[in-house]
Design an enzyme around this catalytic site. Structure first.
Site, mmCIF file in Angstrom:
data_model
loop_
_atom_site.group_PDB
_atom_site.id
_atom_site.type_symbol
_atom_site.label_atom_id
_atom_site.label_comp_id
_atom_site.label_asym_id
_atom_site.label_seq_id
_atom_site.Cartn_x
_atom_site.Cartn_y
_atom_site.Cartn_z
ATOM 1 N N ARG A 46 10.448 1.689 1.231
ATOM 2 C CA ARG A 46 9.426 2.514 1.731
ATOM 3 C C ARG A 46 9.647 3.803 1.998
ATOM 4 O O ARG A 46 8.935 4.537 2.951
ATOM 5 C CB ARG A 46 8.320 1.934 2.402
ATOM 6 C CG ARG A 46 7.547 0.637 2.045
ATOM 7 C CD ARG A 46 6.668 0.975 0.920
ATOM 8 N NE ARG A 46 5.557 -0.232 0.655
ATOM 9 C CZ ARG A 46 4.672 -0.640 1.021
ATOM 10 N NH1 ARG A 46 3.993 0.464 1.688
ATOM 11 N NH2 ARG A 46 3.924 -1.303 0.482
ATOM 12 N N ARG A 55 3.567 7.718 3.672
ATOM 13 C CA ARG A 55 2.849 8.472 4.380
ATOM 14 C C ARG A 55 3.386 8.966 5.441
ATOM 15 O O ARG A 55 2.937 9.846 6.094
ATOM 16 C CB ARG A 55 1.578 7.738 4.599
ATOM 17 C CG ARG A 55 0.657 7.196 3.869
ATOM 18 C CD ARG A 55 -0.354 6.152 3.935
ATOM 19 N NE ARG A 55 0.420 5.020 4.056
ATOM 20 C CZ ARG A 55 0.102 3.726 4.211
ATOM 21 N NH1 ARG A 55 -1.424 3.600 4.270
ATOM 22 N NH2 ARG A 55 0.571 2.626 4.123
ATOM 23 N N ARG A 75 -0.082 13.693 -2.202
ATOM 24 C CA ARG A 75 -0.894 12.749 -2.436
ATOM 25 C C ARG A 75 -2.638 13.001 -2.449
ATOM 26 O O ARG A 75 -3.320 12.632 -3.265
ATOM 27 C CB ARG A 75 -0.865 11.895 -1.154
ATOM 28 C CG ARG A 75 -1.838 10.361 -1.101
ATOM 29 C CD ARG A 75 -1.418 9.591 -2.049
ATOM 30 N NE ARG A 75 -2.403 8.491 -2.047
ATOM 31 C CZ ARG A 75 -3.779 8.173 -2.404
ATOM 32 N NH1 ARG A 75 -4.066 9.408 -2.919
ATOM 33 N NH2 ARG A 75 -4.356 7.082 -2.208
ATOM 34 N N ASP A 78 4.404 0.384 -7.540
ATOM 35 C CA ASP A 78 4.188 -0.583 -6.633
ATOM 36 C C ASP A 78 4.578 -1.912 -7.333
ATOM 37 O O ASP A 78 4.448 -1.979 -8.709
ATOM 38 C CB ASP A 78 2.810 -0.560 -6.330
ATOM 39 C CG ASP A 78 2.350 -1.208 -5.179
ATOM 40 O OD1 ASP A 78 2.861 -0.959 -3.905
ATOM 41 O OD2 ASP A 78 1.896 -2.468 -5.454
ATOM 42 N N TYR A 110 -0.396 -12.259 -4.417
ATOM 43 C CA TYR A 110 -1.552 -11.025 -4.411
ATOM 44 C C TYR A 110 -2.474 -11.384 -5.617
ATOM 45 O O TYR A 110 -3.799 -11.084 -5.340
ATOM 46 C CB TYR A 110 -0.822 -9.702 -4.602
ATOM 47 C CG TYR A 110 -0.443 -9.130 -3.550
ATOM 48 C CD1 TYR A 110 -0.981 -8.480 -2.555
ATOM 49 C CD2 TYR A 110 0.957 -9.275 -3.273
ATOM 50 C CE1 TYR A 110 -0.517 -8.174 -1.151
ATOM 51 C CE2 TYR A 110 1.402 -9.059 -1.915
ATOM 52 C CZ TYR A 110 0.992 -8.267 -0.857
ATOM 53 O OH TYR A 110 1.391 -7.786 0.168
#
Ligand code: CP3
Length: 360
Positions: free
Chosen positions: A38, A42, A51, A88, A164
């Site tokens: 990662r 952010r 973004r 992702d 998921y």
């Protein structure tokens, strides 16, 4: 003392000089290569700014020019040894036709697949076209990577992606996916089989576009008992690795079965992955003997120690390096960077890793 070979990258043929690829080929180094799970995201102001140019996170994953820029941001800022494709793991579920949304502050939301009937609505046919923008991102990054940087492609492992897909998003206890997997292993196995095929297509496309190594993220490997771990984690990973090795024998695969605990060893030898990603709970001195003896290892600073910075981080970094110094080793976190990590701490971490370890 510098290891022979360190600092002589320019004298080597193209590619072979990249520190990450050398570690994956089994070489030890006094200065271990470093990248961070990662690493784009952010915590970086330049990410947050970019973004805003797109409405949703998936739009960013499917905008090759922007995704390539985001991929390169942390490599430029910190001089890391690898760029990891910005995308992702759930892009594959979307590619199979499952409805997927990323809601602000809530994470992924999917229309759940809970039985054989719902599974029949998914298909491989549309996958290559749906994920094609990701391959475009890879090609763009490959074309503008700094010379020391290797390009890592990735996918989620079938078990984690399935969790998921079945839960319809993140989960605390995985009760729906476990119920299906335990009660009807054949039926659930059909979803795993579909994901094995999809993952091979998805990762092969990334390799064809320029990915030099691949990581398989199995973030929820640690929630399964032994028998199901072997069936739904090790075995599907082995099939993916085997298929990739047939077509791309020189591309190393890093497996990251987070939380696998005492099953790490069975995973490493049973799946055939080139290198093993260790989560932060794995004790480095034990891993040196039981895991690094099998092949290259990667890890495993706790992401919150990076967020903390200062002496606690420096001491843990030194202990991890010390434990793994004699064998092939890639420095990383034990899981992804947390969003409130100060950027200065990442710079501090990379600076520590660019200095030889102080003798004990
Ligand atoms: O490592 C990188 O920098 C490359 C990009 C990358 C992302 N996700 C970007 C992302 C990678 C390798 C992933 C993998 C991923 N995605 C995993 C496996 C690793 C892990 O963390 O366990 C998982 C389980 C996912 C699924 C996922 N994606 C969740 C649960 C969430 C929401 C939680 C969160 O962290 O926001 C995402 C969203 C996501 N993926 C973001 C990013 C940068 C945040 C979205 C945003 O910017 O708003």
């Amino acid at each position: 003392m510098m290891e022979p070979g360190a600092g002589t990258m320019g004298a080597l043929p193209a590619g072979s000089g990249k520190p990450l690829l050398r570690a994956l080929a089994g070489e030890a180094s006094a200065l271990p290569p470093v990248w961070l799970m990662r690493q784009a995201g952010r915590y970086l102001p330049e990410y947050r700014e970019l973004r805003q140019q797109v409405p949703g996170f998936l739009d960013l994953c499917f905008s090759p020019e922007l995704a390539a820029e985001v991929t390169l941001q942390p490599v430029r800022r910190f001089g890391l040894d690898a760029a990891i494709l910005f995308s992702d793991i759930l892009v594959v579920a979307h590619g199979l036709g499952q409805r997927l949304e990323f809601r602000e502050g809530e994470g992924p939301v999917l229309e759940p697949v809970r039985d054989a009937g719902e599974l029949r609505r998914l298909a491989l046919a549309g996958l290559p076209e749906r994920v094609a923008p990701v391959f475009d991102t890879v090609a763009r990054v490959a074309a503008s990577l700094p010379p020391q940087g290797a390009l890592i492609g990735f996918a989620g492992s079938p078990w984690t992606v399935a969790s998921y897909m079945v839960e319809g998003g993140g989960s605390r206890d995985f009760s729906r996916v476990k119920r299906w997997a335990f009660a009807d292993p054949e039926g659930f196995g059909a979803l795993i089989d579909l994901l094995v095929e999809a993952t091979v297509i998805y990762v092969s496309g990334q390799i064809a576009a320029g990915a030099e190594a691949v990581q398989l993220f199995d973030s929820w490997a640690g929630v399964l008992p032994e028998r199901e771990f072997r069936r739904f984690v090790i075995e599907p990973t082995r099939r993916i690795v085997q298929a990739l090795k047939e077509n791309h024998p020189r591309v190393p695969v890093i497996g990251f079965p987070r939380g696998a605990g005492l099953m790490y060893r069975a995973y490493f030898s049973g799946s055939g992955v080139t290198a093993l990603g260790l989560d932060s709970t794995v004790p480095p001195e034990i891993a040196r003997k039981t895991l690094q003896s099998i092949g290259p290892v990667q890890g495993n600073l706790d992401p919150l120690l990076l967020a903390a910075g200062g002496p606690p981080m420096a001491e843990s970094v030194a202990a991890i390096r010390q434990a793994f110094a004699a064998g092939p080793f890639i420095f990383n976190l034990g899981h992804g960077i947390v969003p409130d990590t100060p950027v200065e701490h990442v710079a501090e971490l990379v600076a520590l890793l660019r200095q030889p370890l102080a003798p004990r």
